[in-house]
Motif scaffolding. Structure first.
Motif, PDB file in Angstrom:
ATOM      1  N   ASP A   1       0.825  -1.215   0.000  1.00  0.00           N
ATOM      2  CA  ASP A   1       0.000   0.000   0.000  1.00  0.00           C
ATOM      3  C   ASP A   1       0.859   1.264   0.000  1.00  0.00           C
ATOM      4  O   ASP A   1       0.487   2.279  -0.603  1.00  0.00           O
ATOM      5  CB  ASP A   1      -0.921   0.011   1.229  1.00  0.00           C
ATOM      6  CG  ASP A   1      -2.037  -1.023   1.125  1.00  0.00           C
ATOM      7  OD1 ASP A   1      -2.289  -1.501  -0.001  1.00  0.00           O
ATOM      8  OD2 ASP A   1      -2.632  -1.360   2.164  1.00  0.00           O
TER       9      ASP A   1
ATOM     10  N   ASN B   1       1.615   1.592  -3.594  1.00  0.00           N
ATOM     11  CA  ASN B   1       0.474   1.366  -4.498  1.00  0.00           C
ATOM     12  C   ASN B   1       0.751   0.201  -5.452  1.00  0.00           C
ATOM     13  O   ASN B   1       0.558   0.286  -6.657  1.00  0.00           O
ATOM     14  CB  ASN B   1       0.168   2.639  -5.304  1.00  0.00           C
ATOM     15  CG  ASN B   1      -1.156   2.554  -6.046  1.00  0.00           C
ATOM     16  OD1 ASN B   1      -2.078   1.873  -5.598  1.00  0.00           O
ATOM     17  ND2 ASN B   1      -1.249   3.216  -7.176  1.00  0.00           N
TER      18      ASN B   1
ATOM     19  N   PRO C   1      -3.383  -2.410  -6.651  1.00  0.00           N
ATOM     20  CA  PRO C   1      -4.690  -1.752  -6.738  1.00  0.00           C
ATOM     21  C   PRO C   1      -5.800  -2.771  -6.936  1.00  0.00           C
ATOM     22  O   PRO C   1      -5.589  -3.808  -7.585  1.00  0.00           O
ATOM     23  CB  PRO C   1      -4.544  -0.840  -7.964  1.00  0.00           C
ATOM     24  CG  PRO C   1      -3.461  -1.475  -8.779  1.00  0.00           C
ATOM     25  CD  PRO C   1      -2.524  -2.088  -7.804  1.00  0.00           C
ATOM     26  N   PRO C   2      -6.977  -2.539  -6.379  1.00  0.00           N
ATOM     27  CA  PRO C   2      -8.087  -3.484  -6.512  1.00  0.00           C
ATOM     28  C   PRO C   2      -8.388  -3.782  -7.983  1.00  0.00           C
ATOM     29  O   PRO C   2      -8.369  -2.897  -8.831  1.00  0.00           O
ATOM     30  CB  PRO C   2      -9.260  -2.753  -5.853  1.00  0.00           C
ATOM     31  CG  PRO C   2      -8.613  -1.818  -4.880  1.00  0.00           C
ATOM     32  CD  PRO C   2      -7.341  -1.377  -5.542  1.00  0.00           C
ATOM     33  N   GLY C   3      -8.647  -5.067  -8.262  1.00  0.00           N
ATOM     34  CA  GLY C   3      -9.011  -5.472  -9.616  1.00  0.00           C
ATOM     35  C   GLY C   3      -7.845  -5.720 -10.546  1.00  0.00           C
ATOM     36  O   GLY C   3      -8.057  -6.095 -11.706  1.00  0.00           O
TER      37      GLY C   3
ATOM     38  N   ALA D   1      -5.613 -11.572  -2.802  1.00  0.00           N
ATOM     39  CA  ALA D   1      -6.458 -11.579  -4.002  1.00  0.00           C
ATOM     40  C   ALA D   1      -7.928 -11.633  -3.621  1.00  0.00           C
ATOM     41  O   ALA D   1      -8.783 -11.021  -4.281  1.00  0.00           O
ATOM     42  CB  ALA D   1      -6.094 -12.758  -4.890  1.00  0.00           C
ATOM     43  N   GLN D   2      -8.256 -12.379  -2.566  1.00  0.00           N
ATOM     44  CA  GLN D   2      -9.642 -12.473  -2.127  1.00  0.00           C
ATOM     45  C   GLN D   2     -10.137 -11.139  -1.582  1.00  0.00           C
ATOM     46  O   GLN D   2     -11.293 -10.764  -1.800  1.00  0.00           O
ATOM     47  CB  GLN D   2      -9.771 -13.573  -1.061  1.00  0.00           C
ATOM     48  CG  GLN D   2      -9.379 -14.966  -1.565  1.00  0.00           C
ATOM     49  CD  GLN D   2      -9.349 -15.995  -0.443  1.00  0.00           C
ATOM     50  OE1 GLN D   2      -9.810 -15.738   0.665  1.00  0.00           O
ATOM     51  NE2 GLN D   2      -8.791 -17.172  -0.737  1.00  0.00           N
ATOM     52  N   GLU D   3      -9.269 -10.428  -0.888  1.00  0.00           N
ATOM     53  CA  GLU D   3      -9.661  -9.147  -0.291  1.00  0.00           C
ATOM     54  C   GLU D   3      -9.751  -8.030  -1.340  1.00  0.00           C
ATOM     55  O   GLU D   3     -10.601  -7.133  -1.222  1.00  0.00           O
ATOM     56  CB  GLU D   3      -8.635  -8.723   0.775  1.00  0.00           C
ATOM     57  CG  GLU D   3      -8.484  -9.693   1.929  1.00  0.00           C
ATOM     58  CD  GLU D   3      -7.357  -9.270   2.858  1.00  0.00           C
ATOM     59  OE1 GLU D   3      -6.872  -8.118   2.717  1.00  0.00           O
ATOM     60  OE2 GLU D   3      -6.969 -10.077   3.720  1.00  0.00           O
ATOM     61  N   ARG D   4      -8.907  -8.089  -2.357  1.00  0.00           N
ATOM     62  CA  ARG D   4      -8.762  -6.957  -3.277  1.00  0.00           C
ATOM     63  C   ARG D   4      -9.217  -7.276  -4.706  1.00  0.00           C
ATOM     64  O   ARG D   4      -8.948  -6.493  -5.617  1.00  0.00           O
ATOM     65  CB  ARG D   4      -7.302  -6.502  -3.293  1.00  0.00           C
ATOM     66  CG  ARG D   4      -6.790  -6.158  -1.901  1.00  0.00           C
ATOM     67  CD  ARG D   4      -5.394  -5.590  -1.922  1.00  0.00           C
ATOM     68  NE  ARG D   4      -4.942  -5.285  -0.580  1.00  0.00           N
ATOM     69  CZ  ARG D   4      -4.073  -4.326  -0.278  1.00  0.00           C
ATOM     70  NH1 ARG D   4      -3.551  -3.582  -1.256  1.00  0.00           N
ATOM     71  NH2 ARG D   4      -3.716  -4.094   0.972  1.00  0.00           N
ATOM     72  N   ASP D   5      -9.847  -8.405  -4.884  1.00  0.00           N
ATOM     73  CA  ASP D   5     -10.337  -8.794  -6.204  1.00  0.00           C
ATOM     74  C   ASP D   5      -9.196  -8.806  -7.222  1.00  0.00           C
ATOM     75  O   ASP D   5      -9.331  -8.328  -8.352  1.00  0.00           O
ATOM     76  CB  ASP D   5     -11.462  -7.837  -6.653  1.00  0.00           C
ATOM     77  CG  ASP D   5     -12.142  -8.329  -7.931  1.00  0.00           C
ATOM     78  OD1 ASP D   5     -12.203  -9.560  -8.134  1.00  0.00           O
ATOM     79  OD2 ASP D   5     -12.582  -7.481  -8.736  1.00  0.00           O
ATOM     80  N   LEU D   6      -8.048  -9.357  -6.808  1.00  0.00           N
ATOM     81  CA  LEU D   6      -6.913  -9.471  -7.718  1.00  0.00           C
ATOM     82  C   LEU D   6      -7.079 -10.704  -8.590  1.00  0.00           C
ATOM     83  O   LEU D   6      -7.611 -11.729  -8.159  1.00  0.00           O
ATOM     84  CB  LEU D   6      -5.604  -9.575  -6.932  1.00  0.00           C
ATOM     85  CG  LEU D   6      -5.276  -8.430  -5.969  1.00  0.00           C
ATOM     86  CD1 LEU D   6      -3.998  -8.750  -5.191  1.00  0.00           C
ATOM     87  CD2 LEU D   6      -5.140  -7.117  -6.705  1.00  0.00           C
TER      88      LEU D   6
END
Length: 472
Positions: free
Chosen positions: A16, A19, A22-24, A48-53
């Protein structure tokens, strides 16, 4: 019982800060099968589960360790299949490639691996490429740079982010990674080449790092914190240098800037400014000695001093400006050209000449690149050539001088003079590009005339108006 290692939280906080995730985002993970890369893949799975990676893995088989290399490939393939992680496998004969290129195996392996990873990321459309470098790797890198000689850039170690390349574990110690692997029950393979003492990094890792940890058990974490401060200092100096070179101009692959701008900078900023200027023309390799030569030239009082530096780099003064150019972008001279009659003729350095039969207007054209020459007395073929020793020219309203003297008086830089065409016939000069027509050959209003116009894809010399602006 020791507290559990929250490697995910450590990596997330560091990511973070820069950066990285970033999500997605689509993230490609470099997966060797060793402990570090397996820990990285595990951490990114959870993030990946938390940030939709969108997670992918890539493995490069260097074909250097026979069955062991095949074992590593089979291991990561099975692991990724079990966890439904898309895996791309590449391979290359590193030993053969190193021999063909005459380079070291370690250097070749790195180049081939990163080439594969970068190409795979591009094919996937991945925004991020993650590698498992950690704090101990960074400490070793700094020490290697220190031994080999490095400035502030080298002493800041491995960059956390470079382009799409990210290193989420860079602030994490090897001991925390090892504890996490045990804690989470994550298997990994061992690379036998990590124990080969022919490699400098392995000698450092096994012989020097243990001594440093004895002297200071917190050596790696202390150095990691100091590297953050050093990166901040470097980034500030880089930003100051970039502001200083905002007025630089790039023309035809050459970059120039007022010499006084560089000469006024403090040395740490000035050297970065020169590197920034060279980057504008895609030139990156330069030593500190040659940086100092360039800065000395910027501070010089000579209006036409120059240096030819190693690596085909040329730097020179154009009066108040300093110009830097790789040899491929130097102003090009041209071959002699015979013009048998009117027409438009391209030259081999980008210039074009147009010769047109006409009547001389009132007043005649007598600029730096276009003239009306009296047709009477002109004998074809016309000769278009570079200047020659002894060439003399009388400009309208001015006295006769040699071309060399004209170029000096008109402040036409020496490096551009050989690229400026001179037009002549058997009776002598008709005119010189960048200066004007030879007055005795100039047509009078109403006379039969030859209209001469010289143009270049990019003009190699400023007009009188531009020179006046530069001088003010």
């Amino acid at each position: 019982m020791k507290n559990p290692i929250d490697l995910v939280a450590q990596a997330a906080a560091f990511a973070d800060k820069y950066n990285m995730l970033p999500p997605g985002a689509t993230v490609l993970v470099a997966l060797s099968g060793g402990g570090d890369s397996m820990a990285l893949l595990s951490v990114l799975e959870k993030l990946a589960q938390e940030r939709d990676l969108h997670l992918h893995a890539a493995h490069f088989n260097h074909q250097l360790r026979g069955e062991e290399s095949q074992r590593d490939e089979a291991f990561v393939t099975q692991w990724c299949q079990q966890r439904n992680i898309p895996l791309i496998v590449g391979q290359g004969d590193v030993a053969k490639e190193a021999q063909e290129q005459g380079k070291g195996v370690e250097e070749t392996a790195r180049a081939m691996r990163y080439g594969f990873l970068t190409e795979t990321a591009q094919e996937l459309g991945a925004q991020k490429l993650a590698t498992a470098h950690h704090a101990d790797d960074n400490a070793e890198t700094v020490l290697l740079h220190l031994v080999r000689g490095a400035g502030l850039d080298g002493l800041t170690g491995i960059p956390p982010v470079r382009g799409i390349l990210i290193r989420p574990l860079l602030a994490v110690s090897q001991s925390d990674i090892d504890a996490y692997l045990t804690q989470e029950g994550i298997p990994h393979v061992e690379d036998s080449s990590n124990f080969d003492l022919t490699y400098a990094r392995n000698r450092l890792r096994q012989g020097v790092m243990p001594v440093l940890r004895e002297l200071n058990p917190a050596f790696v974490s202390t150095l990691t914190a100091n590297l953050d401060h050093l990166r901040e200092d470097r980034d500030l100096l880089d930003a100051m240098a970039q502001r200083a070179i905002q007025e630089a101009r790039v023309v035809d692959g050459r970059v120039s800037i007022p010499a006084s701008t560089l000469a006024a900078l403090d040395h740490p900023i000035a050297v970065r400014a020169v590197k920034g200027l060279l980057a504008k023309v895609d030139y990156y390799q330069i030593s500190s000695v040659h940086l100092d030569q360039i800065l000395a030239l910027a501070a010089s009082t000579s209006p036409s001093a120059s240096h030819n530096l190693p690596g085909d780099l040329f730097v020179w003064r154009e009066y108040d400006r300093l110009v830097l150019s790789p040899s491929a972008n130097m102003p090009a001279a041209f071959s002699l050209r015979l013009l048998t009659g009117p027409g438009t003729f391209p030259l081999d350095n980008g210039w074009t000449i147009t010769v047109e039969e006409t009547f001389c207007p009132d007043p005649p054209e007598q600029g730096e690149f276009a003239w009306h020459i009296a047709r009477e007395g002109v004998t074809f073929p016309l000769i278009l050539r570079p200047r020659q020793v002894g060439d003399q020219l009388r400009l309208p309203g001015r006295r006769t001088k040699t071309l060399k003297k004209w170029y000096i008086d008109e402040k036409i830089p020496r490096q551009h003079r050989e690229a400026l065409p001179v037009l002549a016939d058997e009776a002598g000069l008709l005119g010189a590009a960048g200066l004007g027509p030879n007055y005795p050959r100039l047509a009078q209003p109403g006379q039969n005339a030859l209209y001469i116009q010289l143009t270049a894809k990019h003009r190699e010399t400023p007009t009188t108006e531009e020179k006046g602006q530069e001088e003010t």
